[in-house]
Scaffold this active site. Structure first.
Site, PDB file in Angstrom:
ATOM      1  CG  HIS A   1      -3.136  -0.234  -6.580  1.00  0.00           C
ATOM      2  ND1 HIS A   1      -3.456   0.469  -5.450  1.00  0.00           N
ATOM      3  CD2 HIS A   1      -3.335  -1.540  -6.249  1.00  0.00           C
ATOM      4  CE1 HIS A   1      -3.842  -0.345  -4.493  1.00  0.00           C
ATOM      5  NE2 HIS A   1      -3.776  -1.587  -4.959  1.00  0.00           N
TER       6      HIS A   1
ATOM      7  NE  ARG B   1      -4.424  -0.739   0.152  1.00  0.00           N
ATOM      8  CZ  ARG B   1      -4.712  -1.754  -0.668  1.00  0.00           C
ATOM      9  NH1 ARG B   1      -3.815  -2.191  -1.525  1.00  0.00           N
ATOM     10  NH2 ARG B   1      -5.902  -2.315  -0.659  1.00  0.00           N
TER      11      ARG B   1
ATOM     12  CD  GLU C   1      -2.474   3.731  -4.932  1.00  0.00           C
ATOM     13  OE1 GLU C   1      -1.292   3.367  -4.748  1.00  0.00           O
ATOM     14  OE2 GLU C   1      -3.387   2.941  -5.239  1.00  0.00           O
TER      15      GLU C   1
HETATM   16  C1  DGY Z   1      -6.205  -5.272  -2.921  1.00  0.00           C
HETATM   17  O1  DGY Z   1      -6.968  -6.192  -3.171  1.00  0.00           O
HETATM   18  O2  DGY Z   1      -6.028  -4.827  -1.796  1.00  0.00           O
HETATM   19  C2  DGY Z   1      -5.482  -4.666  -4.084  1.00  0.00           C
HETATM   20  O3  DGY Z   1      -4.514  -3.769  -3.674  1.00  0.00           O
HETATM   21  C3  DGY Z   1      -6.467  -4.005  -5.017  1.00  0.00           C
HETATM   22  O4  DGY Z   1      -6.996  -2.885  -4.381  1.00  0.00           O
END
Ligand code: DGY
Length: 321
Positions: free
Chosen positions: A287, A240, A269
């Site tokens: 992402h 993240r 982001e």
């Molecule tokens: C998740 O599933 O957490 C991925 O980062 C997609 O948002």
């Protein structure tokens, strides 16, 4: 019997909308408009369920304004967009989408590691720009994956998938650090050795971040941690934004403090720290670690399954509270 009403906050697969429509009155955002929090709240009012993705924040303000809400189903394994405590207090069930994306995301983590360590995008840009006039012995020389040491911070399901790929597929020595140590059986399966965070940062040739975001994991990697890493090391973040201090990373990369980074997630982001955009030794992706059609469909169907279960009086499949 009147059908419950739900909001699908972002565009998703039409077949998933069609499934939801069998059970609910669905208001969906198939144009994928960006909503302000006010617009989001306005649309959510009177709805019993919400189908959300990682960018849709559910907090005390939203919950207070939407008293009919019973469940929010996140089409993501990460759920730092949910204030789970506030949801529990408000009697709203929170669900995420684990497991279905594990192998796809681990594949991507490995792809990003390889692209970063072997300077794939940097060399491709050079070639596309017409700069390649002759071969030379050290042109875009990167660092080896096979036989090197992979340090994984965050050893949940995705971290374990990456460990298996590294250890079994590439003969890497795998070390990891996690809030809790894996069972001996899982450590053997992943061929992974538990170490302290500092030891991991000092000894790994490649550091992979797969830990969940929380206030406690904010800036897990900042200037101090980067200064512990080998100058030849690679850092990959598929976890993240906010787990890495992107400004500190950009400085470390520009100064050659570490060799390279691969980033799929960013602080704030879809904005990206401007310095990261101009530094050559960083591979940037928007992402997309879980982005294959079968996996995204499975994630969307799991979110739909959670909504259907809860709003028809059954237990959530993957509850968070
Ligand atoms: C998740 O599933 O957490 C991925 O980062 C997609 O948002």
């Amino acid at each position: 019997m009147t059908k419950p009403e739900i909001l699908v906050a972002r565009a998703v697969f039409p077949e998933v909308i069609a499934r939801l429509e069998e059970h609910f009155v669905v208001e969906s955002n198939q144009r994928d408009d960006s909503w302000t929090q006010e617009q989001f709240i306005q649309k959510l009012q009177g709805k019993q369920g919400a189908f959300t993705t990682g960018g849709d924040r559910i907090d005390a303000v939203v919950l207070a304004a939407c008293p009919d809400l019973k469940i929010c189903a996140n089409m993501a394994v990460g759920y730092n967009n949910f204030d789970v405590d506030a949801m529990t207090q408000a009697g709203v069930i929170a669900t995420n989408a684990p497991d279905v994306l594990t192998e796809t995301t681990a594949d991507f983590g490995f792809a990003l590691l390889m692209a970063t360590a072997r300077r794939m995008t940097e060399s491709e840009h050079y070639l596309r720009a017409g700069k390649w006039s002759k071969w030379s012995f050290d042109m875009f020389a990167g660092s080896d994956i096979h036989g090197s040491t992979l340090g994984i911070l965050g050893m949940g399901r995705i971290g374990q998938g990456i460990a298996r790929r590294g250890a079994h597929g590439f003969g890497m020595k795998v070390i990891y650090h996690n809030r809790s140590r894996l069972s001996a059986e899982l450590e053997t399966d992943c061929k992974a050795t538990y170490v302290g965070k500092e030891e991991l940062l000092k000894t790994a040739d490649h550091v992979m971040l797969v830990l969940p975001y929380s206030p406690a994991s904010h800036h897990t990697i900042g200037a101090a941690e980067l200064s512990l890493m080998k100058p030849t090391a690679t850092l990959v973040n598929i976890a993240r934004g906010g787990i890495v201090d992107d400004a500190a990373l950009a400085s470390a990369l520009a100064a050659g403090r570490i060799a390279a980074a691969g980033l799929d997630v960013f602080e704030g982001e879809p904005k990206v720290h401007p310095d990261l955009l101009t530094i050559p030794n960083v591979v940037l992706t928007p992402h997309i670690a879980s982005a294959t059609i079968p996996t995204r469909l499975a994630m969307a169907n799991l979110a739909a399954d959670n909504l259907i279960a809860v709003l028809t009086g059954k237990k959530a499949l993957t509850p968070l509270n």
